[in-house]
Design a protein around this motif. Structure first.
Motif, short mmCIF file in Angstrom:
data_model
loop_
_atom_site.label_atom_id
_atom_site.label_comp_id
_atom_site.label_asym_id
_atom_site.label_seq_id
_atom_site.Cartn_x
_atom_site.Cartn_y
_atom_site.Cartn_z
N SER A 287 7.19 -6.08 -2.05
CA SER A 287 5.80 -6.52 -2.21
C SER A 287 5.38 -6.58 -3.67
O SER A 287 4.44 -7.31 -4.03
CB SER A 287 4.86 -5.61 -1.42
N ASP A 288 6.04 -5.84 -4.54
CA ASP A 288 5.80 -5.93 -5.97
C ASP A 288 6.50 -7.18 -6.49
O ASP A 288 7.73 -7.22 -6.62
CB ASP A 288 6.35 -4.68 -6.68
N THR A 290 6.89 -8.43 -9.25
CA THR A 290 7.64 -8.35 -10.51
C THR A 290 9.11 -8.02 -10.27
O THR A 290 9.94 -8.24 -11.14
CB THR A 290 7.04 -7.29 -11.45
N ALA A 312 6.83 -0.30 -2.86
CA ALA A 312 6.56 -1.70 -3.24
C ALA A 312 7.76 -2.35 -3.92
O ALA A 312 7.77 -3.55 -4.16
CB ALA A 312 5.34 -1.78 -4.15
N LYS A 313 8.77 -1.56 -4.25
CA LYS A 313 9.90 -2.09 -5.01
C LYS A 313 11.17 -2.23 -4.16
O LYS A 313 12.24 -2.54 -4.68
CB LYS A 313 10.18 -1.19 -6.22
#
Length: 474
Positions: A287-288, A290, A312-313
């Protein structure tokens, strides 16, 4: 004295009439006095799919053991820190619900259930017993449903008995033997049920191949030469398709309120290594935004180390598996092709094992919506994917492991049987570097069926996660 007796008699009669009234009040006006075969069939299919794809037997146990999924919090199951209460649903639902209801269909007179209902019930009962013995080893089989304290049958006895049961199921099934309703899997298509029977016979043939090669060979010949055929395309795949809540896919329901699973780093690394186009189907991007790539969660970590990977990673399982209507695949075309390829490789039947292996991978791609011929060809032509005739177990075992994504119980069996891919226990696991080889028996067996339980354990080996089962003991 006579007066006293009269009062006692009147009191007893009043109690009797009161009890009769309560019985009437407690009757469900919507319930049928006699269970109907279509309802029992529908219920068995739904209960079986939930059992196979649900949390206890799939993503909170066997999917972790084969490192398809990993826990990012509450990691005890991923560290094998479990007890004999952890694996009760397969046993309890298998016996008390599925086998009981299917036996009811089998006992119906012809007027209530034609022979096609009974052939389907016997097929589903055989599949249920297969799940049970694959997970636990010796189980109540011959005496199941017959005695309060049934004796356990050895795994060899169960497998060979199921082969006979499936022969009988095949003889009961016929297009002229009456219509079937309540069939949410094959919609009453008896030809497809007959294909499933043969495919299950072939599955069992390979289960026993290292222990009973002569019987395995004959079973493979019988199953592949039977006029009804095998599962022969993806539309023949045996699956249960869910609908919307509250009848949605169990994984979908879980992720509506929980966030404790990720796709395993072991699988993500393998899919990346092979440039496998199934990766975007099997996993979501973190969801991150980046991060920008698929990141699996490591198996067998402590809670703190698992959490530190970052919610999130890391990648959740793919949305294909987490939507309400995601199907519970139970016996796929891809698996059947892999099984035929192995039967050829073992010399049981004639054929081209390499081509069947390629066809099995292609069927898996197609199953997940990947149909681009160039992408499939490029994948198959990689040196690391090409079929190795000198080590068919490695080629088939690795690709079958990938194709079985989501089907934890059968992936667990095939990984134990073929010994590929080579998996390593995580750093915080509690079995001295070993990965489980079976499920614990439920604790209730020790208290409610103690003599049979003790006899089974004495013959099979200690009731430990690391005790190898008959089919797996090399």
């Amino acid at each position: 004295m006579l007066k006293k007796i009269a009062y006692i008699t009147l009191f007893a009669l009043s109690l009797t009439s009161c009890n009769d009234a309560l019985d009437d009040i407690n009757k469900n006006p919507n319930a049928t006095e006699t269970p109907l075969a279509p309802y029992l069939l529908t219920g068995s299919l739904k209960q079986g799919a939930d059992l196979y794809w649900g949390s206890d037997n799939n993503f909170n146990s066997s999917l972790l053991f084969v490192q398809h999924w990993a826990k990012i919090q509450y990691t005890e199951p991923d560290r094998y820190d479990v007890s004999n209460t952890s694996f009760t649903s397969l046993w309890n639902t298998g016996y008390a619900t599925l086998i009981t209801d299917l036996n009811t269909i089998l006992k119906f007179p012809e007027a209530q259930a034609n022979s096609n209902y009974k052939g389907i019930a016997l097929t589903l009962r055989s599949w249920t017993f297969l799940l049970l013995t694959d997970a636990y080893g010796s189980i109540p089989y011959k005496e199941a449903g017959q005695k309060v304290n049934p004796a356990y049958s050895t795994q060899k006895e169960v497998y060979t008995g199921l082969l006979e049961d499936l022969k009988q199921a095949q003889s009961l099934l016929g297009t002229a033997n009456g219509a079937v309703t309540g069939d949410l899997a094959y919609k009453g298509d008896i030809g497809r049920w007959k294909k499933l029977v043969n495919s299950l016979r072939l599955r069992i043939a390979l289960r026993i191949s290292d222990k009973e090669p002569a019987l395995a060979k004959q079973t493979a010949i019988d199953a592949t030469s039977d006029a009804a055929g095998l599962i022969s395309n993806n539309s023949d795949t045996f699956k249960f398709t869910y609908i919307s809540s509250p009848q949605q896919n169990p994984a979908s329901a879980w992720f509506e309120t929980r966030d404790d699973f990720r796709i395993s780093k072991t699988l993500v690394d393998k899919l990346n290594e092979l440039s496998d186009p199934r990766l975007p189907v099997y996993a979501q991007l973190p969801s991150d935004a980046t991060v920008g790539k698929y990141v699996g969660g490591a198996n067998g970590l402590s809670n703190s180390d698992a959490n530190s990977q970052g919610f999130a990673k890391t990648s959740k399982p793919g949305t294909y598996f987490l939507t309400s209507t995601s199907p519970a695949v139970i016996a796929s075309y891809s698996e059947t092709l892999f099984n035929v390829a192995e039967a050829v490789a073992r010399g049981y039947i004639a054929g081209n094992a390499e081509q069947l292996y390629k066809d099995a991978i292609t069927a898996s791609f197609n199953q997940f919506g990947i149909t681009d011929a160039t992408a499939i060809s490029n994948y198959l032509n990689q040196a690391t994917v090409k079929y190795d005739a000198t080590n068919y177990a490695k080629s088939i075992g690795t690709q079958k492991w990938i194709a079985f994504y989501g089907q934890g119980l059968d992936a667990f069996v095939e990984w134990r049987r073929l010994d590929y891919p080579v998996l390593k226990a995580g750093p915080a696991t509690v079995l001295d570097g070993q990965i489980p080889s079976r499920f614990f028996y439920p604790g209730t067996e020790q208290s409610l069926n103690g003599n049979s339980y003790q006899a089974a354990v004495s013959a099979q080996g200690k009731d430990l996660l690391t005790t190898k089962l008959w089919f797996d003991a090399k």
